[in-house]
Design a protein around this motif. Structure first.
Motif, PDB file in Angstrom:
ATOM      1  N   CYS A  78       0.840  -1.206   0.000  1.00 25.97           N
ATOM      2  CA  CYS A  78       0.000   0.000   0.000  1.00 25.97           C
ATOM      3  C   CYS A  78       0.872   1.250   0.000  1.00 25.97           C
ATOM      4  O   CYS A  78       0.601   2.200  -0.742  1.00 25.97           O
ATOM      5  CB  CYS A  78      -0.942   0.008   1.201  1.00 25.97           C
ATOM      6  N   ALA A  79       1.916   1.244   0.801  1.00 27.78           N
ATOM      7  CA  ALA A  79       2.817   2.402   0.849  1.00 27.78           C
ATOM      8  C   ALA A  79       3.470   2.647  -0.503  1.00 27.78           C
ATOM      9  O   ALA A  79       3.566   3.792  -0.959  1.00 27.78           O
ATOM     10  CB  ALA A  79       3.874   2.207   1.941  1.00 27.78           C
ATOM     11  N   THR A  80       3.905   1.578  -1.180  1.00 30.92           N
ATOM     12  CA  THR A  80       4.567   1.761  -2.473  1.00 30.92           C
ATOM     13  C   THR A  80       3.587   2.149  -3.576  1.00 30.92           C
ATOM     14  O   THR A  80       4.008   2.690  -4.598  1.00 30.92           O
ATOM     15  CB  THR A  80       5.348   0.502  -2.899  1.00 30.92           C
ATOM     16  N   HIS A  81       2.276   1.886  -3.375  1.00 29.94           N
ATOM     17  CA  HIS A  81       1.256   2.284  -4.352  1.00 29.94           C
ATOM     18  C   HIS A  81       0.518   3.560  -3.937  1.00 29.94           C
ATOM     19  O   HIS A  81      -0.528   3.878  -4.484  1.00 29.94           O
ATOM     20  CB  HIS A  81       0.242   1.150  -4.556  1.00 29.94           C
ATOM     21  N   GLN A  82       1.070   4.273  -2.958  1.00 31.37           N
ATOM     22  CA  GLN A  82       0.491   5.516  -2.452  1.00 31.37           C
ATOM     23  C   GLN A  82      -0.965   5.360  -1.995  1.00 31.37           C
ATOM     24  O   GLN A  82      -1.803   6.237  -2.206  1.00 31.37           O
ATOM     25  CB  GLN A  82       0.583   6.662  -3.483  1.00 31.37           C
ATOM     26  N   ILE A  83      -1.260   4.246  -1.360  1.00 30.50           N
ATOM     27  CA  ILE A  83      -2.574   4.010  -0.755  1.00 30.50           C
ATOM     28  C   ILE A  83      -2.392   4.177   0.750  1.00 30.50           C
ATOM     29  O   ILE A  83      -1.638   3.414   1.367  1.00 30.50           O
ATOM     30  CB  ILE A  83      -3.107   2.607  -1.084  1.00 30.50           C
TER      31      ILE A  83
END
Length: 160
Positions: A78-83
């Motif tokens: 999620c962090a790497t996909h800006q979620i």
């Protein structure tokens, strides 16, 4: 390829004075310690196998390891996909089958992650990332039984 090594010390604390004279002459209490960790894990067997119901058993720890590893990979993705995830809970369930000879094995695990997503437009992608997390999870990849997901993402009224 990098290799990681782990070490755990298991100490049986269930000798009631006569050791393992017979199946009911001892209890299943033990401690799990890992160097540089603050607290030992107080463990036993499942109460169905004469264990102490107030202590963790190996089956619960396996289930918790799967759920914990999944969560950590999911939050990373999620962090790497800006979620932006603001809350994560999971009520994981596992099924173990006991065989006639006393052996047994897990036959399935289902994770029930419930997450709060900051942006409602990201809910669909947030739900999809559970499948990717399962592919990446070190523990799930080591299991020989299905690990299913019944994920639910929503926004919090506070987030709107």
């Amino acid at each position: 390829m990098e290799t990681h090594n782990y070490q755990s010390t298991i100490t049986w604390t269930g000798n009631l004075g006569d050791g393992t004279t017979n199946y009911k002459s001892y209890n299943r209490n033990h401690t799990i310690t890992i160097s540089n960790k603050d607290n030992p894990i107080l463990a036993s067997s499942d109460p169905a196998f004469l264990g102490n119901k107030t202590r963790y058993n190996p089956e619960e720890l396996l289930l918790s390891s799967i759920a914990s590893c999944h969560m950590l990979w999911y939050l990373h993705l999620c962090a790497t996909h800006q979620i932006i995830i603001t809350k994560y809970t999971d009520q994981a369930k596992g099924v173990m089958q006991e065989n006639q000879d006393g052996s047994g094995q897990f036959t399935s695990v289902t994770l029930y992650p419930k997450v709060i997503v900051k942006d409602a437009s990201m809910i669909h992608k947030a739900n999809q990332l559970h499948h990717e997390a399962n592919k990446m999870c070190f523990i799930a990849r080591s299991c020989n039984f299905p690990i299913k997901h019944n994920a639910f993402a929503e926004t919090s009224p506070d987030e709107d």
